[in-house]
Write a protein that holds these residues in place. Structure first.
Motif, PDB file in Angstrom:
ATOM      1  N   ALA A   1       0.793  -1.233   0.000  1.00 41.47           N
ATOM      2  CA  ALA A   1       0.000   0.000   0.000  1.00 41.47           C
ATOM      3  C   ALA A   1       0.823   1.280   0.000  1.00 41.47           C
ATOM      4  CB  ALA A   1      -0.931   0.006   1.211  1.00 41.47           C
ATOM      5  N   TYR A   2       2.026   1.244   0.563  1.00 40.59           N
ATOM      6  CA  TYR A   2       2.817   2.467   0.711  1.00 40.59           C
ATOM      7  C   TYR A   2       4.016   2.446  -0.240  1.00 40.59           C
ATOM      8  CZ  TYR A   2       0.376   3.841   5.013  1.00 40.59           C
ATOM      9  OH  TYR A   2      -0.563   4.238   5.927  1.00 40.59           O
ATOM     10  N   HIS A   3       4.188   3.538  -0.972  1.00 40.00           N
ATOM     11  CA  HIS A   3       5.354   3.640  -1.850  1.00 40.00           C
ATOM     12  C   HIS A   3       5.730   5.113  -2.013  1.00 40.00           C
ATOM     13  CE1 HIS A   3       2.047   4.479  -4.635  1.00 40.00           C
ATOM     14  NE2 HIS A   3       2.931   5.123  -5.369  1.00 40.00           N
ATOM     15  N   ARG A   4       6.984   5.337  -2.348  1.00 36.76           N
ATOM     16  CA  ARG A   4       7.447   6.679  -2.712  1.00 36.76           C
ATOM     17  C   ARG A   4       8.418   6.518  -3.871  1.00 36.76           C
ATOM     18  NH1 ARG A   4      10.862   8.065   2.820  1.00 36.76           N
ATOM     19  NH2 ARG A   4      12.439   6.419   2.607  1.00 36.76           N
ATOM     20  N   GLN A   5       8.171   7.280  -4.923  1.00 39.39           N
ATOM     21  CA  GLN A   5       8.928   7.148  -6.165  1.00 39.39           C
ATOM     22  C   GLN A   5       8.922   5.674  -6.582  1.00 39.39           C
ATOM     23  OE1 GLN A   5      12.700   9.055  -5.302  1.00 39.39           O
ATOM     24  NE2 GLN A   5      11.772  11.090  -5.305  1.00 39.39           N
ATOM     25  N   ASN A   6      10.078   5.049  -6.714  1.00 34.50           N
ATOM     26  CA  ASN A   6      10.119   3.639  -7.118  1.00 34.50           C
ATOM     27  C   ASN A   6      10.379   2.704  -5.942  1.00 34.50           C
ATOM     28  OD1 ASN A   6       9.771   4.289  -9.872  1.00 34.50           O
ATOM     29  ND2 ASN A   6      11.960   4.737 -10.066  1.00 34.50           N
ATOM     30  N   GLU A   7      10.173   3.202  -4.748  1.00 31.83           N
ATOM     31  CA  GLU A   7      10.513   2.438  -3.543  1.00 31.83           C
ATOM     32  C   GLU A   7       9.256   2.094  -2.760  1.00 31.83           C
ATOM     33  OE1 GLU A   7      12.440   3.453   0.834  1.00 31.83           O
ATOM     34  OE2 GLU A   7      12.779   4.799  -0.865  1.00 31.83           O
ATOM     35  N   ARG A   8       9.136   0.839  -2.368  1.00 32.83           N
ATOM     36  CA  ARG A   8       8.018   0.423  -1.528  1.00 32.83           C
ATOM     37  C   ARG A   8       8.466   0.344  -0.067  1.00 32.83           C
ATOM     38  NH1 ARG A   8       3.374  -0.574  -3.639  1.00 32.83           N
ATOM     39  NH2 ARG A   8       3.178  -0.908  -5.883  1.00 32.83           N
ATOM     40  N   LEU A   9       7.529   0.615   0.809  1.00 34.05           N
ATOM     41  CA  LEU A   9       7.828   0.635   2.238  1.00 34.05           C
ATOM     42  C   LEU A   9       8.145  -0.773   2.747  1.00 34.05           C
ATOM     43  CD1 LEU A   9       7.837   2.103   5.011  1.00 34.05           C
ATOM     44  CD2 LEU A   9       5.379   1.666   5.126  1.00 34.05           C
ATOM     45  N   VAL A  10       9.194  -0.883   3.531  1.00 41.16           N
ATOM     46  CA  VAL A  10       9.526  -2.137   4.220  1.00 41.16           C
ATOM     47  C   VAL A  10       9.427  -1.863   5.721  1.00 41.16           C
ATOM     48  CG1 VAL A  10      11.261  -3.922   4.626  1.00 41.16           C
ATOM     49  CG2 VAL A  10      11.059  -2.869   2.354  1.00 41.16           C
ATOM     50  N   PRO A  11       8.299  -2.226   6.351  1.00 42.97           N
ATOM     51  CA  PRO A  11       8.184  -2.000   7.796  1.00 42.97           C
ATOM     52  C   PRO A  11       9.208  -2.825   8.568  1.00 42.97           C
ATOM     53  CG  PRO A  11       6.054  -2.541   6.813  1.00 42.97           C
ATOM     54  CD  PRO A  11       7.097  -2.851   5.794  1.00 42.97           C
ATOM     55  N   ARG A  12       9.560  -2.344   9.740  1.00 43.35           N
ATOM     56  CA  ARG A  12      10.434  -3.107  10.635  1.00 43.35           C
ATOM     57  C   ARG A  12       9.574  -3.785  11.687  1.00 43.35           C
ATOM     58  NH1 ARG A  12      13.244  -1.019   6.551  1.00 43.35           N
ATOM     59  NH2 ARG A  12      15.486  -1.282   6.833  1.00 43.35           N
ATOM     60  N   ILE A  13       9.862  -5.049  11.938  1.00 51.33           N
ATOM     61  CA  ILE A  13       9.128  -5.817  12.941  1.00 51.33           C
ATOM     62  C   ILE A  13      10.085  -6.106  14.092  1.00 51.33           C
ATOM     63  CG2 ILE A  13       7.702  -7.840  13.383  1.00 51.33           C
ATOM     64  CD1 ILE A  13       7.304  -8.111  10.362  1.00 51.33           C
ATOM     65  N   ILE A  14       9.676  -5.738  15.297  1.00 50.32           N
ATOM     66  CA  ILE A  14      10.535  -5.864  16.476  1.00 50.32           C
ATOM     67  C   ILE A  14       9.818  -6.703  17.526  1.00 50.32           C
ATOM     68  CG2 ILE A  14      11.770  -4.600  18.287  1.00 50.32           C
ATOM     69  CD1 ILE A  14      11.759  -2.153  16.435  1.00 50.32           C
ATOM     70  N   SER A  15      10.557  -7.607  18.148  1.00 52.70           N
ATOM     71  CA  SER A  15      10.005  -8.412  19.233  1.00 52.70           C
ATOM     72  C   SER A  15      11.056  -8.584  20.320  1.00 52.70           C
ATOM     73  CB  SER A  15       9.562  -9.789  18.723  1.00 52.70           C
ATOM     74  OG  SER A  15       9.078 -10.583  19.798  1.00 52.70           O
ATOM     75  N   PRO A  16      10.630  -8.693  21.576  1.00 54.17           N
ATOM     76  CA  PRO A  16      11.605  -8.945  22.644  1.00 54.17           C
ATOM     77  C   PRO A  16      12.166 -10.366  22.622  1.00 54.17           C
ATOM     78  CG  PRO A  16       9.537  -8.028  23.512  1.00 54.17           C
ATOM     79  CD  PRO A  16       9.283  -8.457  22.111  1.00 54.17           C
ATOM     80  N   TYR A  17      11.562 -11.260  21.831  1.00 51.52           N
ATOM     81  CA  TYR A  17      11.920 -12.677  21.895  1.00 51.52           C
ATOM     82  C   TYR A  17      12.612 -13.143  20.620  1.00 51.52           C
ATOM     83  CZ  TYR A  17       9.026 -12.849  26.058  1.00 51.52           C
ATOM     84  OH  TYR A  17       8.513 -12.625  27.311  1.00 51.52           O
TER      85      TYR A  17
END
Length: 484
Positions: free
Chosen positions: A354-370
């Motif tokens: 769903a999210y993009h800017r120019q030719n780049e798509r968003l890569v969310p970061r996923i963080i967990s304590p485990y």
């Protein structure tokens, strides 16, 4: 000892002072305390700069160092960071302020590495792989950045001149034994280091040193706490340039709960980031909700609601997930939650669509304590992307999922946090520990424009830190998904 580009550097500092520093009086005071003469008639100053996430602690340390060298009050700086990543971040902070790469050398353990143009030099423990010319160049460079474990090399080679300032960044990550090692390595020659003095930068509410020795961990906190009781010994940075106000408010609620001294100071977003979401010009993503498809657990409609850019802080109640599962303990002793991992992947893939800017798509970061959850999410993310025919380099996936400890010092446009724990007994392990629960604070405070938190209401509800975290009181920028 001087900078190669002195005139350009002074112009760059003037721009920084005009555009950033003068609008932040906390930073001005912190800079003054670092530059101040350390030795007085009957006492020695040890300035501490206490700043939460995004407040520019490293930038303050870098600016103060440059300004002091330019003004002639220091001959050099030894900038000590707890990890190689933090050392690299510090070097980049100097470079962003206008210092040429060759004038700030990152000294590391990779023997044989010589890139003077980039300012990266590796050395053996005994310096035998460095020639006389290498030693001469290291002695003449204005700034050396390294970890504490490289200080023996600095000491053996006499790599710092007289009147050197020692700045220790991310001080809360350095345990007492390591701190005294730093003092030993840098204080052996009083004429060299005590003239320039020391300065400590850090956030005492972030994660303590990883140790199984509770007494040692308590010593770290007691040491930091003591400086909150000394008049004039502490400089607080409270204006942050990272988080949207909704994320900042959530972080402040956690900070207040974690704070172990009375004079709590909340963070305030700067005007530039106060209402910055993913679609704001600064981050610059376009949102196309029509690109979102059904996930394995969440429907396209549910994902569109969660990913709506107007909701910068979203808490997903994982009790309401289809095929919701309890946690599972792995052979390593860590915990994972398969349904929560699948939901995190659903959200990450939908955001990528769903999210993009120019030719780049968003890569969310996923963080967990485990650790086990990090491995589970990486496995599922790779499998899902392969099935969808989405081409993302393996290294990108490896770097997009991480533990809370690894996330320290980083910031990302979009962060998904998976808390994992879900069980009838409402056990949450170290996430209820007085000190280690700061992992949640660290993970959430990495987000710039959007934060999605996955947690079980039945398991975490009623526990003070987590009740404070979700206490959004009807804000128009927050969404409690599936919350009763």
């Amino acid at each position: 000892m001087s900078f190669r580009n002195r005139e350009r550097l002074e112009k760059a500092l003037e721009d920084f002072e005009r555009n950033k520093l003068r609008r932040n009086p906390n930073q001005v005071d912190a800079v003054s305390s670092i530059i101040d003469e350390p030795t007085h008639d009957d006492y020695f100053l040890l300035p501490i700069v206490d700043g939460g996430p995004g407040t520019g602690k490293t930038t303050v340390g870098a600016y103060a160092s440059i300004r002091a060298i330019l003004e002639g009050s220091l001959q050099g700086v030894l900038y000590v960071a707890p990890t190689n990543f933090a050392a690299l971040q510090a070097k980049q902070a100097f470079e962003r302020l206008g210092v040429e790469s060759s004038d700030v050398v990152w000294l590391n353990y990779k023997s044989g590495l010589r890139d003077w143009n980039r300012g990266v030099v590796g050395a053996r423990y005994d310096l035998l792989d460095l020639g006389p010319n290498d030693i001469r160049r290291l002695r003449s460079v204005p700034i050396i950045v390294c970890t504490p474990y490289m200080l023996k090399r600095v000491e053996e080679g006499g790599l710092r001149p007289s009147n050197t300032k020692v700045i220790i960044d991310e001080f809360s990550q350095i345990d007492p034994a390591l701190f005294f090692m730093v003092l030993e390595r840098t204080g052996a020659d009083a004429n060299r280091y005590l003239k320039g003095g020391y300065a400590l930068l850090g956030d005492p509410l972030q994660l303590p040193v990883v140790t199984t020795q509770r007494e040692l961990m308590q010593n770290v906190l007691d040491f930091i706490l003591s400086y909150h009781t000394i008049d004039g010994g502490l400089n607080k940075l409270t204006i942050q340039d990272r988080m949207h106000v909704e994320i900042c408010d959530a972080v402040n609620r956690m900070r207040r709960e974690l704070c172990f001294w009375e004079d709590f100071s909340p963070l305030e977003p700067s005007n530039e980031v106060k209402f910055r979401d993913l679609t704001s010009p600064d981050l610059g993503y376009e949102y196309t909700e029509q690109n979102i498809n059904n996930g394995r657990l969440l429907t396209s409609e549910e994902l569109r609601e969660i990913l709506d850019p107007s909701y910068t802080f979203v808490v997903v109640n994982t009790d309401k997930l289809p095929r919701s599962t309890d946690e599972e303990r792995t052979q390593s002793g860590s915990w994972r939650n398969e349904a929560e991992a699948e939901a995190a992947v659903d959200i990450a893939i939908a955001a990528h669509q769903a999210y993009h800017r120019q030719n780049e798509r968003l890569v969310p970061r996923i963080i967990s304590p485990y650790d086990a959850q990090v491995c589970e999410i990486k496995y599922r993310l790779k499998s899902r992307l392969r099935a969808l025919g989405v081409s993302i380099e393996g290294q990108v996936i490896e770097e997009s999922v991480m533990t809370a400890y690894k996330s320290q010092g980083r910031e990302f446009p979009f962060v998904i946090v998976s808390l994992v724990r879900k069980n009838p007994e409402r056990r949450i392990g170290f996430l209820e520990d007085e000190k280690l629960r700061a992992q949640v604070y660290v993970a959430c405070s990495r987000a710039q424009g959007k934060l999605v938190l996955l947690m079980s209401q039945k398991t975490f509800g009623g526990k003070p830190l987590y009740d404070e975290l979700i206490n959004v009181k009807g804000s128009r920028h927050a969404l409690l998904w599936g919350w009763d």
